[in-house]
Design a protein around this motif. Structure first.
Motif, PDB file in Angstrom:
ATOM      1  N   HIS A 310      55.060  -4.263 -76.712  1.00  0.00           N
ATOM      2  CA  HIS A 310      55.152  -4.536 -78.125  1.00  0.00           C
ATOM      3  C   HIS A 310      55.365  -6.038 -78.282  1.00  0.00           C
ATOM      4  O   HIS A 310      56.496  -6.495 -78.298  1.00  0.00           O
ATOM      5  N   HIS A 319      62.911  -4.848 -75.932  1.00  0.00           N
ATOM      6  CA  HIS A 319      62.191  -3.683 -76.442  1.00  0.00           C
ATOM      7  C   HIS A 319      62.986  -2.416 -76.177  1.00  0.00           C
ATOM      8  O   HIS A 319      63.360  -2.141 -75.046  1.00  0.00           O
ATOM      9  N   ASP A 323      56.200   2.690 -76.541  1.00  0.00           N
ATOM     10  CA  ASP A 323      55.027   2.515 -77.406  1.00  0.00           C
ATOM     11  C   ASP A 323      53.887   3.404 -76.946  1.00  0.00           C
ATOM     12  O   ASP A 323      53.548   3.431 -75.769  1.00  0.00           O
ATOM     13  N   HIS A 398      49.812   1.668 -83.181  1.00  0.00           N
ATOM     14  CA  HIS A 398      50.540   2.383 -82.131  1.00  0.00           C
ATOM     15  C   HIS A 398      51.783   3.029 -82.744  1.00  0.00           C
ATOM     16  O   HIS A 398      52.186   2.698 -83.846  1.00  0.00           O
ATOM     17  N   HIS A 400      55.730   3.466 -82.285  1.00  0.00           N
ATOM     18  CA  HIS A 400      56.933   2.999 -81.593  1.00  0.00           C
ATOM     19  C   HIS A 400      57.967   4.115 -81.731  1.00  0.00           C
ATOM     20  O   HIS A 400      58.279   4.549 -82.830  1.00  0.00           O
TER      21      HIS A 400
HETATM   22 ZN   LIG Z   1      57.662  -0.646 -79.708  1.00  0.00          ZN
END
Ligand SMILES: [Zn+2]
Length: 456
Positions: A310, A319, A323, A398, A400
């Protein structure tokens, strides 16, 4: 004996043979498609038909020429004269078909029958325009229609409809719709992963639905999105729901074995009397988890996308989630039962949903293009709550996903692994063990089939 008749009979026989040859030339490999489902005798009685998968999109084209019993010559000539031959032919409807194009693929040249089916309301609505629907016909030697049958599954009530258009002794065509029960049969399959799971099931002629079910069954043990390895292999026994022997739908995966990265995982569907059925490993451990390992169903679409980090959020802070790259609009599902705590816009997360599962556990689904739930709503494991997008700080589409326990971020896969559902009861154990014995035989047979197929 009439010599002209004899010559005629001989000619007709030659014509039958020629037609049969032509049929074989056109559709040579279909015969090999019939898998040894015959091997599956007992052991299946404990399973109920429950899950109805999506329509079997492709029904194999079949063409069969009736085997004629040897008769005394006079009777043979007479039979040939009465009904020179009956040609059986099957094909699938294409969305662009007209009655003419469909009839021509079915080897029919019968203007009266074409006019009849064109005026038949059921044929018009249930056959024409229904891409992939199977139609089988019996025709006479002059390409005239004797009988046409088409089958479909209207509901999930375990039955199918059968349209029969038939020419009577008076040469008049009639049309009727019958209802009959679908029959569940067990099938075996197996394969080795060379590029992807879907390529492997394609090679083994196993429906997509089976691959998706296997991914769910083993989701707490195997990470199908990121953890499959070249050389991984599987055997599976699954139900197919048939109408007069024609596969219509994929049913439930009954048992499976999956070797991932050198480790063997097994699963068996088992239902204790009066309880919900569930999957267990062959040594009796439950595979059910309070949480699914992935908020994205493993599918042909999601499996093709490599997982990425990400970039924007990573620059802002460490992070703290997983993802899943996927096209905008791909459904996002909730991993466990719970209540919607938040559904709306939240800075870098864009459109985001927070689900509270219990006093300690929360899951977060971010960058959604669409939200399908409201604050305060109850949700159940696997329910769709929205769709993949690129809202908020996202460089591309995407999902998350975060799993928080008392506000602390955790690895969703290890959570799923450690949140086991109800174990098998002691009373159920003898019946379970008996079923395991029967299933082992079938999985071994599937493994042998897969070996034979890969040696070809
Ligand atoms: Zn993410």
């Amino acid at each position: 004996m009439n010599h002209r008749l004899l010559a005629h009979a001989e000619q007709t026989t030659r014509r039958i043979a020629a037609r049969a040859l032509r049929a074989l030339e056109h559709h040579p490999r279909q015969v090999t498609a019939a898998i040894a489902a015959v091997l599956l005798g007992g052991g299946g009685g404990a399973f109920a038909v429950a899950n109805f998968g999506p329509d079997a999109a492709q029904v194999p084209v079949r063409e069969v020429v009736e085997v004629v019993q040897p008769l005394p010559l006079a009777a043979q000539v007479e039979a040939l004269d009465l009904q020179a031959l009956r040609l059986f032919r099957s094909d699938t409807v294409r969305s662009t078909d007209t009655v003419e194009t469909l009839f021509s693929r079915l080897g029919l040249n019968d203007a009266a029958a074409a006019a009849f089916v064109r005026n038949d309301a059921v044929f018009r609505t249930q056959v024409m325009g229904r891409n992939g629907r199977g139609v089988s016909v019996e025709a006479d030697g002059q390409q005239g229609l004797l009988k046409l049958v088409a089958r479909w599954v209207p509901d999930n009530d375990g039955t199918f409809k059968r349209l029969v258009i038939e020419r009577g002794y008076d040469h008049k065509l009639t049309s009727r719709v019958e209802t009959a029960p679908l029959v569940a049969t067990a099938r075996l399959g197996g394969g080795t992963i060379r590029s992807s799971l879907f390529a492997a099931v394609d090679d083994a002629r196993i429906p997509d639905e089976v691959a998706m079910q296997m991914a769910d069954v083993f989701s707490a043990r195997i990470d199908f999105h990121r953890g499959l390895r070249k050389g991984d292999r599987f055997q599976v026994v699954y139900e197919t729901l048939e109408a007069d022997g024609e596969p219509m739908r994929t049913g439930r995966v009954l048992s499976a074995e999956f070797v991932n990265n050198g480790k063997t995982h097994s699963a068996l569907w088992f239902q204790e009397p009066g309880k919900k059925g569930a999957y267990y490993s062959l040594d009796g451990k439950t595979l059910a988890s309070l949480y699914l390992a992935s908020p994205m169903q493993f599918s042909r679409v999601t499996s093709g996308f490599a997982m990425r980090m990400h970039p924007i959020l990573q620059q802002m802070r460490a992070h703290l989630g997983v993802d899943y790259a996927a096209p905008v609009g791909t459904p996002v599902r909730v991993v466990g039962d719970g209540t919607v705590e938040f559904a709306g816009w939240q800075g870098g997360y864009g459109n985001v949903v927070h689900i509270k599962h219990n006093g300690s556990d929360t899951t977060v689904y971010a960058h959604l293009s669409r939200i399908d739930v409201r604050k305060g709503q109850r949700v159940t494991q696997g329910q769709n709550i929205g769709a993949v997008g690129a809202t908020g700080w996202a460089t591309g589409p995407h999902l998350h996903f975060e799993f928080r326990v008392n506000g602390v971020h955790k690895d969703p896969l290890s959570i799923a692994r450690n949140a086991e559902g109800a174990p098998l009861t002691a009373e159920a154990r003898p019946a379970f063990d008996k079923l395991v014995g029967a299933m082992r035989l079938k999985l071994n047979a599937a493994a042998n089939l897969a070996t034979v197929a890969s040696a070809e």
